[in-house]
Write an enzyme that holds these catalytic residues in place. Sequence first.
Site, PDB file in Angstrom:
ATOM      1  N   TYR A  37       0.070   4.456  13.064  1.00 48.86           N
ATOM      2  CA  TYR A  37      -0.728   4.765  13.332  1.00 48.86           C
ATOM      3  C   TYR A  37      -1.697   3.894  14.956  1.00 48.86           C
ATOM      4  O   TYR A  37      -1.371   3.461  14.826  1.00 48.86           O
ATOM      5  CB  TYR A  37      -1.276   4.745  12.013  1.00 48.86           C
ATOM      6  CG  TYR A  37      -0.663   5.524  10.624  1.00 48.86           C
ATOM      7  CD1 TYR A  37      -1.178   6.618  10.840  1.00 48.86           C
ATOM      8  CD2 TYR A  37      -0.260   4.352   9.613  1.00 48.86           C
ATOM      9  CE1 TYR A  37      -0.157   7.428   9.720  1.00 48.86           C
ATOM     10  CE2 TYR A  37       0.377   5.439   8.737  1.00 48.86           C
ATOM     11  CZ  TYR A  37       0.200   7.269   8.743  1.00 48.86           C
ATOM     12  OH  TYR A  37       0.673   7.676   7.708  1.00 48.86           O
ATOM     13  N   GLN A  41      -5.721  -2.409   1.933  1.00 52.07           N
ATOM     14  CA  GLN A  41      -5.426  -2.275   3.829  1.00 52.07           C
ATOM     15  C   GLN A  41      -6.396  -1.540   3.742  1.00 52.07           C
ATOM     16  O   GLN A  41      -7.064   0.619   3.619  1.00 52.07           O
ATOM     17  CB  GLN A  41      -4.502  -1.264   3.592  1.00 52.07           C
ATOM     18  CG  GLN A  41      -3.302  -1.083   4.747  1.00 52.07           C
ATOM     19  CD  GLN A  41      -2.260  -0.451   4.870  1.00 52.07           C
ATOM     20  OE1 GLN A  41      -2.073   0.572   4.982  1.00 52.07           O
ATOM     21  NE2 GLN A  41      -1.104  -1.493   5.379  1.00 52.07           N
ATOM     22  N   ALA A  67      -3.864   2.559   2.000  1.00 50.17           N
ATOM     23  CA  ALA A  67      -4.615   2.850   3.012  1.00 50.17           C
ATOM     24  C   ALA A  67      -5.645   3.393   3.291  1.00 50.17           C
ATOM     25  O   ALA A  67      -6.026   4.640   2.516  1.00 50.17           O
ATOM     26  CB  ALA A  67      -3.871   3.440   4.085  1.00 50.17           C
ATOM     27  N   LEU A 127      13.257  -0.733   0.884  1.00 51.26           N
ATOM     28  CA  LEU A 127      14.360  -0.991   0.312  1.00 51.26           C
ATOM     29  C   LEU A 127      15.455  -1.986  -0.703  1.00 51.26           C
ATOM     30  O   LEU A 127      16.401  -2.383  -0.343  1.00 51.26           O
ATOM     31  CB  LEU A 127      15.800  -0.141   1.341  1.00 51.26           C
ATOM     32  CG  LEU A 127      15.663   1.338   1.603  1.00 51.26           C
ATOM     33  CD1 LEU A 127      16.464   1.703   1.900  1.00 51.26           C
ATOM     34  CD2 LEU A 127      16.619   1.987   0.635  1.00 51.26           C
ATOM     35  N   PRO A 168       0.931  -0.958   0.286  1.00 49.03           N
ATOM     36  CA  PRO A 168       0.244   0.063   0.268  1.00 49.03           C
ATOM     37  C   PRO A 168       0.946   1.029  -0.155  1.00 49.03           C
ATOM     38  O   PRO A 168       1.795   1.256   0.284  1.00 49.03           O
ATOM     39  CB  PRO A 168      -0.869  -0.337   0.861  1.00 49.03           C
ATOM     40  CG  PRO A 168      -0.524  -1.328   1.914  1.00 49.03           C
ATOM     41  CD  PRO A 168       0.661  -1.955   1.199  1.00 49.03           C
ATOM     42  N   CYS A 174      -0.056   5.169  -0.138  1.00 49.91           N
ATOM     43  CA  CYS A 174      -1.475   5.980  -0.422  1.00 49.91           C
ATOM     44  C   CYS A 174      -0.705   7.790  -1.396  1.00 49.91           C
ATOM     45  O   CYS A 174       0.115   7.291  -1.751  1.00 49.91           O
ATOM     46  CB  CYS A 174      -1.435   7.807   1.296  1.00 49.91           C
ATOM     47  SG  CYS A 174      -1.635   6.873   2.304  1.00 49.91           S
ATOM     48  N   GLY A 209       7.688  -0.808  -3.378  1.00 56.88           N
ATOM     49  CA  GLY A 209       6.949  -0.129  -2.797  1.00 56.88           C
ATOM     50  C   GLY A 209       7.308   1.041  -4.006  1.00 56.88           C
ATOM     51  O   GLY A 209       7.509   1.430  -5.054  1.00 56.88           O
TER      52      GLY A 209
END
Length: 363
Positions: free
Chosen positions: A182, A100, A57, A301, A23, A25, A323
Amino acid sequence: MSRLFSSATMGQIALNNRIIIPPMCQYSAHDGLPTAWHNSHYMNLALSGAALVIIEASAIVPEGRITYKDLGLWNDEQAAAMKQMLTDIRQYSDTRLGIQIAHAGRKASCDLPWLGGKSLGITDTHGWQTVAPSPIAFGNNHAPKELSADDINEIKQQFIAAAKRAEQAGFDVIEIHAAHGYLLHEFLSPISNQRQDEYGGSFENRSRLLVNVFHEVREAINPNIAVGVRISATDWLENGWDVPESIELCEQLEELGCDYIHVSSGGLSPEQQIPLSPNYQVPLAQAIHEHSMMPVIAVGLITEPLQAEAIIATHQADFVAIGRGILFDPRWPWRAASELNEQIDVAPQYLRSAPHQFKNLFK
């Protein structure tokens, strides 16, 4: 044969390789609804060759958004829009699709990252009152309101409702966000959770909300849908949430039927000291993998095909999540297949794109 391109399963979900897009955003929604940006963005990622794309998310309630432009799953209109987006994608791709579900807690109510990302208060345009386990601010952010026991129970119900909407929308995978500082992570960490009730203090109490949310979501959702959890395995801070607690948490989640664990780290405090380097989070995934039979996703990474291959081949993790690297190189799995002498499925519209020397790359 490449281990990275071997098939695998997450619960009842079959995946044709070990490459996952995590995920990320996009901060481009309108009232929680996906826009043309999302339709284009996720179609592009679904054509990348990755086995699973996990959509960003999506907030379980409006006040659970990181920014006012976050995706949401707090109403049926959003679920219907997600369903249409998935329908469109599946006309052209057989990539599995996940989502997510999240609540940003004390890190909610922020401006868009490219506008500075500052914390917005209730008197600011697009701002609202944030909530958290304890009234402790994240860095210089506005102070959150402490959640009552009734509030906590309501949030648990909102996670369940969002998961049911994700099922209605047709997702293959549902990921519960308990990482990156979160709300669910805030309950886990003694740095942000200083409650004196059943949700604070001991490991059992601090993990209670996440364990209950997972258990009730898993019970409410069709068993053919994979349900997993993303965690921060360490806060990278003394006296914070750490790897031994993460291992204990994962053992509990596995007993409850968790289909996978997605291992990230940090995000709980601006004071974190993260030793950034290639593979810096892989040892965290490996530590959990050594104590669990459920699939483990490593992330962070991981940028090169041989690097990803080694992680899978040496049993440090079962999957790798690519990602930021795949935002920069949206056909990363194609490159990985060519470097590892494997074949990969592509949309027929793209078959002509293979250079002559790679004419056997595409299935």
